[in-house]
Design a protein around this motif. Structure first.
Motif, PDB file in Angstrom:
ATOM      1  N   SER A   1     -92.499  31.733  35.114  1.00 23.43           N
ATOM      2  CA  SER A   1     -92.404  30.373  34.765  1.00 23.43           C
ATOM      3  C   SER A   1     -91.028  29.668  35.237  1.00 23.43           C
ATOM      4  O   SER A   1     -91.130  28.840  35.826  1.00 23.43           O
ATOM      5  CB  SER A   1     -92.702  30.302  33.326  1.00 23.43           C
ATOM      6  OG  SER A   1     -92.847  28.804  32.826  1.00 23.43           O
ATOM      7  N   ALA A   2     -89.941  30.426  34.848  1.00 23.37           N
ATOM      8  CA  ALA A   2     -88.733  30.082  35.156  1.00 23.37           C
ATOM      9  C   ALA A   2     -88.603  29.761  36.810  1.00 23.37           C
ATOM     10  O   ALA A   2     -87.862  28.790  37.091  1.00 23.37           O
ATOM     11  CB  ALA A   2     -87.629  30.862  34.800  1.00 23.37           C
TER      12      ALA A   2
ATOM     13  N   VAL B   1     -90.609  26.392  37.614  1.00 26.91           N
ATOM     14  CA  VAL B   1     -89.609  25.390  37.068  1.00 26.91           C
ATOM     15  C   VAL B   1     -88.481  25.012  38.141  1.00 26.91           C
ATOM     16  O   VAL B   1     -88.236  23.914  38.379  1.00 26.91           O
ATOM     17  CB  VAL B   1     -89.153  25.606  35.767  1.00 26.91           C
ATOM     18  CG1 VAL B   1     -88.184  24.513  35.103  1.00 26.91           C
ATOM     19  CG2 VAL B   1     -90.336  25.695  34.857  1.00 26.91           C
ATOM     20  N   TYR B   2     -87.927  26.159  38.460  1.00 30.32           N
ATOM     21  CA  TYR B   2     -86.829  25.931  39.256  1.00 30.32           C
ATOM     22  C   TYR B   2     -87.083  25.352  40.804  1.00 30.32           C
ATOM     23  O   TYR B   2     -86.477  24.429  41.353  1.00 30.32           O
ATOM     24  CB  TYR B   2     -85.947  27.369  39.564  1.00 30.32           C
ATOM     25  CG  TYR B   2     -84.623  27.087  40.482  1.00 30.32           C
ATOM     26  CD1 TYR B   2     -83.524  26.780  40.071  1.00 30.32           C
ATOM     27  CD2 TYR B   2     -84.451  27.657  41.795  1.00 30.32           C
ATOM     28  CE1 TYR B   2     -82.402  26.425  40.741  1.00 30.32           C
ATOM     29  CE2 TYR B   2     -83.645  27.489  42.772  1.00 30.32           C
ATOM     30  CZ  TYR B   2     -82.366  26.781  42.107  1.00 30.32           C
ATOM     31  OH  TYR B   2     -81.269  26.717  43.033  1.00 30.32           O
TER      32      TYR B   2
ATOM     33  N   GLU C   1     -87.812  21.689  40.278  1.00 29.97           N
ATOM     34  CA  GLU C   1     -86.361  21.227  40.239  1.00 29.97           C
ATOM     35  C   GLU C   1     -85.900  20.687  41.514  1.00 29.97           C
ATOM     36  O   GLU C   1     -84.985  19.812  41.864  1.00 29.97           O
ATOM     37  CB  GLU C   1     -85.431  21.751  39.214  1.00 29.97           C
ATOM     38  CG  GLU C   1     -85.822  21.701  37.784  1.00 29.97           C
ATOM     39  CD  GLU C   1     -85.292  22.677  36.922  1.00 29.97           C
ATOM     40  OE1 GLU C   1     -84.263  23.320  37.503  1.00 29.97           O
ATOM     41  OE2 GLU C   1     -85.190  22.581  35.786  1.00 29.97           O
TER      42      GLU C   1
ATOM     43  N   GLY D   1     -96.440  27.636  34.714  1.00 30.90           N
ATOM     44  CA  GLY D   1     -95.024  27.290  35.151  1.00 30.90           C
ATOM     45  C   GLY D   1     -95.120  25.877  35.644  1.00 30.90           C
ATOM     46  O   GLY D   1     -93.945  24.977  35.213  1.00 30.90           O
TER      47      GLY D   1
ATOM     48  N   ALA E   1     -94.546  23.965  32.424  1.00 33.46           N
ATOM     49  CA  ALA E   1     -93.458  24.068  31.598  1.00 33.46           C
ATOM     50  C   ALA E   1     -92.400  23.290  32.503  1.00 33.46           C
ATOM     51  O   ALA E   1     -91.565  22.589  32.036  1.00 33.46           O
ATOM     52  CB  ALA E   1     -92.909  25.319  31.920  1.00 33.46           C
ATOM     53  N   ALA E   2     -92.937  22.829  33.801  1.00 31.03           N
ATOM     54  CA  ALA E   2     -91.873  22.000  34.768  1.00 31.03           C
ATOM     55  C   ALA E   2     -92.215  20.445  34.305  1.00 31.03           C
ATOM     56  O   ALA E   2     -91.826  19.632  35.389  1.00 31.03           O
ATOM     57  CB  ALA E   2     -92.152  22.577  36.017  1.00 31.03           C
ATOM     58  N   ASN E   3     -93.384  20.383  33.661  1.00 31.35           N
ATOM     59  CA  ASN E   3     -93.876  18.947  33.452  1.00 31.35           C
ATOM     60  C   ASN E   3     -94.340  18.310  34.679  1.00 31.35           C
ATOM     61  O   ASN E   3     -94.422  17.083  35.006  1.00 31.35           O
ATOM     62  CB  ASN E   3     -92.740  18.150  32.942  1.00 31.35           C
ATOM     63  CG  ASN E   3     -92.269  18.345  31.480  1.00 31.35           C
ATOM     64  OD1 ASN E   3     -93.092  18.548  30.701  1.00 31.35           O
ATOM     65  ND2 ASN E   3     -90.961  18.288  31.404  1.00 31.35           N
TER      66      ASN E   3
END
Length: 342
Positions: free
Chosen positions: A27-28, A31-32, A35, A59, A62-64
């Protein structure tokens, strides 16, 4: 110059390829990527038998990004993930990627499920529904579907039959249920055969892996045909199984002497021009205008960061380097190159 928008994040590693990574790390990474401006993602039911799709969906939530219309996901068709208890007589099971099999490269794959090979129109429709379910709240980000690994004769025949999987995808696009019809294979000759066997406008894009990079330019006839037909090419495998970023294997085995020699020659040329070899690999992968996206498989924010740094440098590779490479026999004579700077 190449930028984050030219990348597709290859999501096979989100399922934990060769070693577990866990849901939080997967997930991280997504998200990255969001971004940093990566908007395109490529996954498949094959990767961890649904795990990659589930983790990509989580993911994106989580990243909207689950409701961001600029984010696009491609998945693949040809394998339906089914509980063992639901298997029917006549189902063709691909056992190699099932949990507990010595050939399974995704150790986090759930037990008691199996991939059923199905390249029919009904199969691709069911596959789309399954993928949307696994993507969860991010289901509407599903942009396209690729016919996956259909280079074996039976699979090819089923996918390409009248009313088969390819026609099924075109029908889904006609109904507005997907935006993009594609194919995802390692064998460029098979992709070329598919493209030529169908009328213009059938395929929006093709993904080919490991066939257009510093070591292997076998996809050149395919690239030229796609250019003639207006089909976008999504290029995967630009690091040639990792051998261009310090890895030791090539196409899932020990590299033959001629491949090792090529790597050494490219390394020397890169050093001569003070350019890291991975930067050269990325620049070459995106060199043809028909290649609109480069797919990179990564499993962490660190790897994404590193790839984006290489991408930023790839626009600075001098044209004369490619001409030197061709003169040394490192590129096929037919490969078109940018003109030398005056």
């Amino acid at each position: 110059p190449p930028a984050a928008a030219d990348l597709i994040l290859g999501c096979s590693a989100l399922a934990g390829m060769y070693e577990p990574i866990g849901a939080a790390a997967a997930s991280a990474a997504v998200v990255y990527a969001i971004e940093r401006g990566i908007k395109d993602f490529d996954t498949a039911p094959h990767y961890g038998l649904g795990l990659s799709e589930e983790r990509l969906g989580a993911g994106l939530v989580a990243a909207n990004a689950a409701n961001d219309p600029t984010v696009r996901v491609w998945s693949k068709v040809g394998r339906l993930v089914r509980p063992l208890a639901d298997l029917k007589p006549g189902d063709v099971i691909e056992t190699g990627n099932m949990a507990g099999e010595p050939t399974c490269i995704f150790p986090e794959t759930r037990k008691q499920i199996a991939p059923v090979l199905d390249y029919t129109a009904a199969g691709v429709r069911a596959s789309r529904e399954d993928t949307r379910e696994r993507l969860g709240p991010a289901a509407d980000r599903l942009h396209g579907l690729r016919v996956h690994d259909c280079d074996e004769p039976e699979r090819y025949a089923q996918a390409m039959a009248r009313g088969g999987g390819v026609d099924g995808l075109v029908q889904l696009r006609n109904e507005g249920l997907i935006d993009s019809v594609s194919v995802g294979l390692n064998d460029p000759e098979c992709v070329l055969r598919m493209v030529r066997a169908r009328p213009a406008g059938t395929f929006d894009s093709v993904m080919v892996a490991g066939a257009w990079n510093l070591i292997d330019q076998d996809a050149l006839p395919l690239l030229l045909e796609c250019q003639r037909r207006g089909i976008a090419v999504h290029n995967a495998g630009c690091f040639a199984s990792g051998i261009l970023v310090g890895g030791s294997s090539y196409k899932y085995g020990a590299p033959p002497p001629e491949v090792r020699a090529k790597v050494e020659a490219w390394t020397a040329l890169a050093e001569q021009h003070a350019t890291p070899l991975p930067v050269l690999a990325i620049a070459f992968a995106l060199l043809p205008a028909v290649v609109t996206r480069l797919a990179v498989g990564v499993k962490s924010a660190e790897e994404i960061k590193q790839n984006l740094e290489w991408v930023q440098q790839a626009g600075k590779v001098p044209a004369e380097l490619w001409h030197e490479a061709k003169a040394q026999g490192l590129l096929a004579p037919e490969v078109d190159l940018p003109p030398m700077q005056a």
